[in-house]
Motif scaffolding. Structure first.
Motif, PDB file in Angstrom:
ATOM      1  N   TYR A 122       3.685   2.820   7.894  1.00 43.50           N
ATOM      2  CA  TYR A 122       4.096   3.784   7.128  1.00 43.50           C
ATOM      3  C   TYR A 122       2.702   4.552   6.986  1.00 43.50           C
ATOM      4  O   TYR A 122       1.594   3.747   6.997  1.00 43.50           O
ATOM      5  CB  TYR A 122       4.450   3.555   5.614  1.00 43.50           C
ATOM      6  CG  TYR A 122       5.821   3.168   5.676  1.00 43.50           C
ATOM      7  CD1 TYR A 122       6.958   4.021   6.191  1.00 43.50           C
ATOM      8  CD2 TYR A 122       6.202   1.955   5.331  1.00 43.50           C
ATOM      9  CE1 TYR A 122       8.182   3.984   5.860  1.00 43.50           C
ATOM     10  CE2 TYR A 122       7.652   1.633   5.360  1.00 43.50           C
ATOM     11  CZ  TYR A 122       8.650   2.554   5.535  1.00 43.50           C
ATOM     12  OH  TYR A 122       9.987   2.259   5.597  1.00 43.50           O
ATOM     13  N   GLU A 126       3.567   7.335   2.385  1.00 40.47           N
ATOM     14  CA  GLU A 126       5.350   7.543   3.091  1.00 40.47           C
ATOM     15  C   GLU A 126       6.160   6.540   2.434  1.00 40.47           C
ATOM     16  O   GLU A 126       7.400   6.818   2.544  1.00 40.47           O
ATOM     17  CB  GLU A 126       4.972   7.621   4.634  1.00 40.47           C
ATOM     18  CG  GLU A 126       6.400   8.023   5.391  1.00 40.47           C
ATOM     19  CD  GLU A 126       6.124   7.746   6.993  1.00 40.47           C
ATOM     20  OE1 GLU A 126       4.956   7.070   7.358  1.00 40.47           O
ATOM     21  OE2 GLU A 126       6.920   7.862   7.749  1.00 40.47           O
ATOM     22  N   MET A 127       5.641   5.224   2.563  1.00 38.55           N
ATOM     23  CA  MET A 127       6.523   4.172   2.077  1.00 38.55           C
ATOM     24  C   MET A 127       7.352   4.517   0.864  1.00 38.55           C
ATOM     25  O   MET A 127       8.638   4.621   0.649  1.00 38.55           O
ATOM     26  CB  MET A 127       5.798   2.965   2.177  1.00 38.55           C
ATOM     27  CG  MET A 127       6.808   1.814   1.964  1.00 38.55           C
ATOM     28  SD  MET A 127       5.762   0.205   1.999  1.00 38.55           S
ATOM     29  CE  MET A 127       7.105  -1.092   2.081  1.00 38.55           C
ATOM     30  N   GLU A 128       6.614   5.030  -0.312  1.00 41.14           N
ATOM     31  CA  GLU A 128       7.074   5.405  -1.659  1.00 41.14           C
ATOM     32  C   GLU A 128       7.928   6.648  -1.621  1.00 41.14           C
ATOM     33  O   GLU A 128       9.091   6.630  -2.185  1.00 41.14           O
ATOM     34  CB  GLU A 128       6.037   5.209  -2.624  1.00 41.14           C
ATOM     35  CG  GLU A 128       6.688   5.191  -4.077  1.00 41.14           C
ATOM     36  CD  GLU A 128       7.952   4.350  -4.384  1.00 41.14           C
ATOM     37  OE1 GLU A 128       8.772   4.648  -5.014  1.00 41.14           O
ATOM     38  OE2 GLU A 128       7.843   2.973  -3.906  1.00 41.14           O
ATOM     39  N   GLN A 129       7.499   7.598  -0.643  1.00 44.06           N
ATOM     40  CA  GLN A 129       8.503   8.685  -0.699  1.00 44.06           C
ATOM     41  C   GLN A 129       9.655   8.380  -0.035  1.00 44.06           C
ATOM     42  O   GLN A 129      10.800   8.998  -0.307  1.00 44.06           O
ATOM     43  CB  GLN A 129       7.656   9.949   0.282  1.00 44.06           C
ATOM     44  CG  GLN A 129       6.516  10.474  -0.326  1.00 44.06           C
ATOM     45  CD  GLN A 129       5.544  11.288   0.599  1.00 44.06           C
ATOM     46  OE1 GLN A 129       6.016  11.446   1.781  1.00 44.06           O
ATOM     47  NE2 GLN A 129       4.444  11.784   0.145  1.00 44.06           N
ATOM     48  N   THR A 130       9.682   7.684   0.977  1.00 42.40           N
ATOM     49  CA  THR A 130      10.871   7.209   1.499  1.00 42.40           C
ATOM     50  C   THR A 130      12.074   6.584   0.878  1.00 42.40           C
ATOM     51  O   THR A 130      13.053   6.723   0.722  1.00 42.40           O
ATOM     52  CB  THR A 130      10.690   6.291   2.988  1.00 42.40           C
ATOM     53  OG1 THR A 130       9.669   7.143   3.575  1.00 42.40           O
ATOM     54  CG2 THR A 130      11.953   5.966   3.858  1.00 42.40           C
ATOM     55  N   ALA A 131      11.363   5.471   0.044  1.00 40.73           N
ATOM     56  CA  ALA A 131      12.094   4.787  -1.120  1.00 40.73           C
ATOM     57  C   ALA A 131      12.699   5.655  -2.060  1.00 40.73           C
ATOM     58  O   ALA A 131      13.902   5.674  -2.303  1.00 40.73           O
ATOM     59  CB  ALA A 131      11.250   3.833  -1.732  1.00 40.73           C
ATOM     60  N   GLU A 132      11.951   6.575  -2.386  1.00 41.99           N
ATOM     61  CA  GLU A 132      12.508   7.612  -3.580  1.00 41.99           C
ATOM     62  C   GLU A 132      13.718   8.425  -2.958  1.00 41.99           C
ATOM     63  O   GLU A 132      14.594   8.569  -3.660  1.00 41.99           O
ATOM     64  CB  GLU A 132      11.284   8.588  -3.837  1.00 41.99           C
ATOM     65  CG  GLU A 132      11.753   9.760  -4.970  1.00 41.99           C
ATOM     66  CD  GLU A 132      12.140   8.790  -6.227  1.00 41.99           C
ATOM     67  OE1 GLU A 132      12.165   7.627  -6.611  1.00 41.99           O
ATOM     68  OE2 GLU A 132      12.874   9.528  -6.999  1.00 41.99           O
ATOM     69  N   LYS A 133      13.471   8.939  -1.748  1.00 43.30           N
ATOM     70  CA  LYS A 133      14.396   9.640  -0.943  1.00 43.30           C
ATOM     71  C   LYS A 133      15.721   8.947  -0.844  1.00 43.30           C
ATOM     72  O   LYS A 133      16.904   9.414  -1.328  1.00 43.30           O
ATOM     73  CB  LYS A 133      14.409   9.967   0.404  1.00 43.30           C
ATOM     74  CG  LYS A 133      13.408  11.207   0.566  1.00 43.30           C
ATOM     75  CD  LYS A 133      13.376  11.606   1.981  1.00 43.30           C
ATOM     76  CE  LYS A 133      12.100  12.446   2.425  1.00 43.30           C
ATOM     77  NZ  LYS A 133      11.860  12.481   4.185  1.00 43.30           N
ATOM     78  N   ILE A 134      15.627   7.514  -0.820  1.00 44.96           N
ATOM     79  CA  ILE A 134      16.897   6.700  -0.393  1.00 44.96           C
ATOM     80  C   ILE A 134      17.647   6.574  -1.656  1.00 44.96           C
ATOM     81  O   ILE A 134      18.829   6.717  -2.112  1.00 44.96           O
ATOM     82  CB  ILE A 134      16.509   5.477   0.222  1.00 44.96           C
ATOM     83  CG1 ILE A 134      16.129   5.958   1.853  1.00 44.96           C
ATOM     84  CG2 ILE A 134      17.894   4.624   0.446  1.00 44.96           C
ATOM     85  CD1 ILE A 134      15.509   4.879   2.414  1.00 44.96           C
TER      86      ILE A 134
END
Ligand code: 5GP
Ligand code: ZN
Length: 138
Positions: A122, A126-134
């Motif tokens: 990541y 990006e990792m935390e943004q991706t987690a938040e989207k999901i």
């Protein structure tokens, strides 16, 4: 419910012959015609669900214990060292038959992994943004 145009509905109902390993009132477990290794099995529910998103919970609750039973039998019968439990949803994921099914693939220490990916990385944040989207969609 069944889909009259679905080959796995017909196989699950016993209308098309298959090498059946196990059958009960809810499932038929068959050998895959194009095995990754000999003994490669498919768990088919006797009801038609297109993929895991449609799968009824009463079927879902029984599938992992059944996968464990089949994988254990593959180890004992074939000397397999392990087994993969694989389930594809959507064309992008490799699904080719749109009747929910689970692959149980006998595996050997001497082989390269079949179900593998190159671990990515990541970017910063990006990792935390991706987690938040999901998380928002759960
Ligand atoms: P998918 O790619 O959808 O996860 O897996 C479908 C699997 O079904 C493939 O591994 C393919 O070899 C297997 N298959 C497709 N048609 C038949 C069939 O008529 N009989 C059996 N036994 N396996 C099938
Ligand atoms: Zn079907």
């Amino acid at each position: 419910m069944r889909d009259d145009n679905c080959i796995f509905c017909k196989i699950a109902a016993g209308e098309i012959p298959s090498s059946t390993l196990y059958e009960d009132d809810m499932f038929r477990v068959i050998l895959d015609l194009g095995p990754a290794n000999p003994g490669h099995a498919l768990i088919l529910p006797k009801e038609h669900f297109k993929d895991v998103t449609e799968l009824d919970e009463k079927y879902a609750a029984k599938i992992l214990p059944l996968a464990a039973k089949i994988g254990t039998a593959q180890r004992k019968a074939l000397g397999a060292d392990g087994f993969n439990v694989v389930q594809n949803n959507g064309t992008a994921a490799g699904q080719t038959v749109f009747h929910f099914h689970v692959h149980i693939i006998p595996r050997y220490d001497s082989e390269a992994p079949m179900v593998a990916w190159n671990p990515g990385k990541y970017a910063e944040g990006e990792m935390e943004q991706t987690a938040e989207k999901i998380r928002k969609e759960i």
